[in-house]
Design an enzyme around this catalytic site. Structure first.
Site: not given
Ligand code: PLP
Length: 422
Positions: A15, A143, A237, A266
């Site tokens: 990004y 997201y 999620d 994660k």
């Protein structure tokens, strides 16, 4: 920067406008809640490397498990072969997860875990002989990752999504209900697309990378109830929320729901290795259980169930059993809530929110991000604001004195920057 690494030319960064971005800081070591830089500074880490390092960096129990597995068998293909680290991890996850979330498909990143969940939901319908159900209902502000399918269920106004709009499957978007009573928009979206929806996807209790926006457990329970009443599988999620971040091992537990498919990544390996899992309930798994080879789940990452990563994840689960991780998360929750409360109502501060070991401060307008980042570095803390948000997601093992340093830095830096906005 004391180093002359040629990273500016050879490494393409995430990004990042490569032409404008300042050189990244060079990290040379980590320990506990510290990131040691090449110039000798040891920053107090407020981010835990994108929420992964829940036990702090370099936990010896995980390091030993990975070293042991490295000597034995670093990797082996998962087609036609299996191994104890994966078998053990799948069984342990199935035992820890609520309800009959018992069927674990491993992959190597969160985005891929979401892709697998989307494919699982779509193919589940095909395997049941139902065609035309290809769309997913997703919530604005969400997201779910950076690959094409995952991007298609991210917030539709968000920059990445807009750029790639022409490539993405079109999905159904809805505002997250703000209370359990406010269900009209969700109900009408579910009704309007009743023939084409394959699933509903949600980040339970907190939309993470979309801006640390939280909702109460009753809202999650309502979403689960409405999905069920329309016969749609719910994909939770939990890539951000899983493994203690919200104060319970999984966020879904707080709403007492059992999603049909859950995505984990994660913190799964305690921040040590790349690993992800898509876990299905038995009713989903059964749609693939057949005499027909074509009904098999059509996915298979090369590094699926990497033994090193599974060993790290098993060691991480050991630590949740033997160390008081959830108590630590709750203690962090109290300190964050107390410590950040004073920022509420200050000029230029729109909101202060906390949930478990997550603290977020939202500015009234987009702040000067480079100035903000520099101010945190000056105070010796690693805090990475994005958009209009400053947030803390420290390791669950962070020492109270280090957590106080992080909170003090936010409490000192935010008012200065917020005042400059108003
Ligand atoms: C980080 C994240 C992802 C994507 O995971 P990657 O490993 O970066 O691909 C997906 N969903 C949520 C909620 C996340 O926080």
């Amino acid at each position: 920067m004391t180093s002359d690494l040629p990273s500016k030319k050879n490494l393409w960064r995430p990004y990042t406008q490569m032409r404008l971005a300042p050189s990244p800081l060079e990290a040379v070591a980590t320990r506990g809640s510290r990131i040691v830089l090449a110039d000798g500074r040891a920053l107090v880490d407020g981010i835990a490397s994108w929420w992964t390092a829940v036990h702090g960096y370099n936990h010896p129990h995980i390091a030993e498990a990975v070293a042991d597995q490295l000597a034995r068998m670093p990797h082996v293909m998962f087609g036609g072969l299996t191994h104890a680290p994966a078998e053990r991890l799948a069984a342990r996850l199935a035992a820890l997860l609520p309800g009959d979330l018992d069927h674990v498909f491993f992959s190597d990143s969160g985005s891929v875990a979401v892709e697998v969940a989307l494919k699982m939901a779509a193919q589940m319908w095909l395997n049941r002989g139902v065609s035309g159900r290809t769309k997913v209902l997703a919530f604005r502000g969400g997201y779910h990752g950076d690959t094409m399918g995952a991007m298609s269920v991210c917030d539709p106004e968000e920059g990445m999504h807009r750029r790639f709009g022409a490539y993405l499957p079109s999905q159904v978007f809805c505002d997250l209900p703000r209370s359990a009573a406010e269900t009209a928009a969700l109900e009408s979206a579910l009704a309007a697309h009743r023939e084409t929806l394959a699933a509903v996807i949600v980040e339970p209790l907190v939309q993470g990378a979309g801006g640390m926006v939280m909702h109460p457990p009753e809202v999650l329970a309502t979403i689960a109830r409405l999905a069920r009443s329309h016969g749609l599988p719910l994909i939770a999620d939990e890539i951000f929320t899983g493994f203690g971040r919200t104060g319970s091992l999984f966020a879904c537990e707080q709403a007492g729901i059992v999603p049909d498919i859950m995505c984990l990544s994660k913190a799964l390996t305690g921040g040590t290795m790349a690993l992800a899992a898509t876990v299905a309930r038995t009713a989903v798994f059964e749609a693939f259980w057949s005499e027909d080879p074509a009904a098999a789940l059509m996915h298979g990452p090369t590094f699926m169930a990497n033994p090193l990563a599974c060993a790290a994840a098993n060691a991480s689960l050991d630590l949740f059993e033997t160390e008081p991780r959830l108590d630590q998360a709750r203690a962090i929750a109290h300190r964050l809530a107390d410590g950040l409360a004073g920022l509420k109502g200050l000029p230029g501060v729109a909101d202060v929110r906390t949930l478990g070991a997550i603290g977020a401060v939202q500015f009234a307008r987009a702040p000067d991000l480079p100035a903000l980042k520099a101010a945190f570095l000056d105070r010796g803390v690693w805090v990475r604001p994005f958009g209009d948000i400053v947030y803390l997601t420290p390791a669950l093992t962070i020492e109270p004195a280090d957590l106080d340093r992080l909170i003090e830095a936010v409490v000192a830096v935010v008012p200065e920057q917020a005042a400059a906005l108003s």
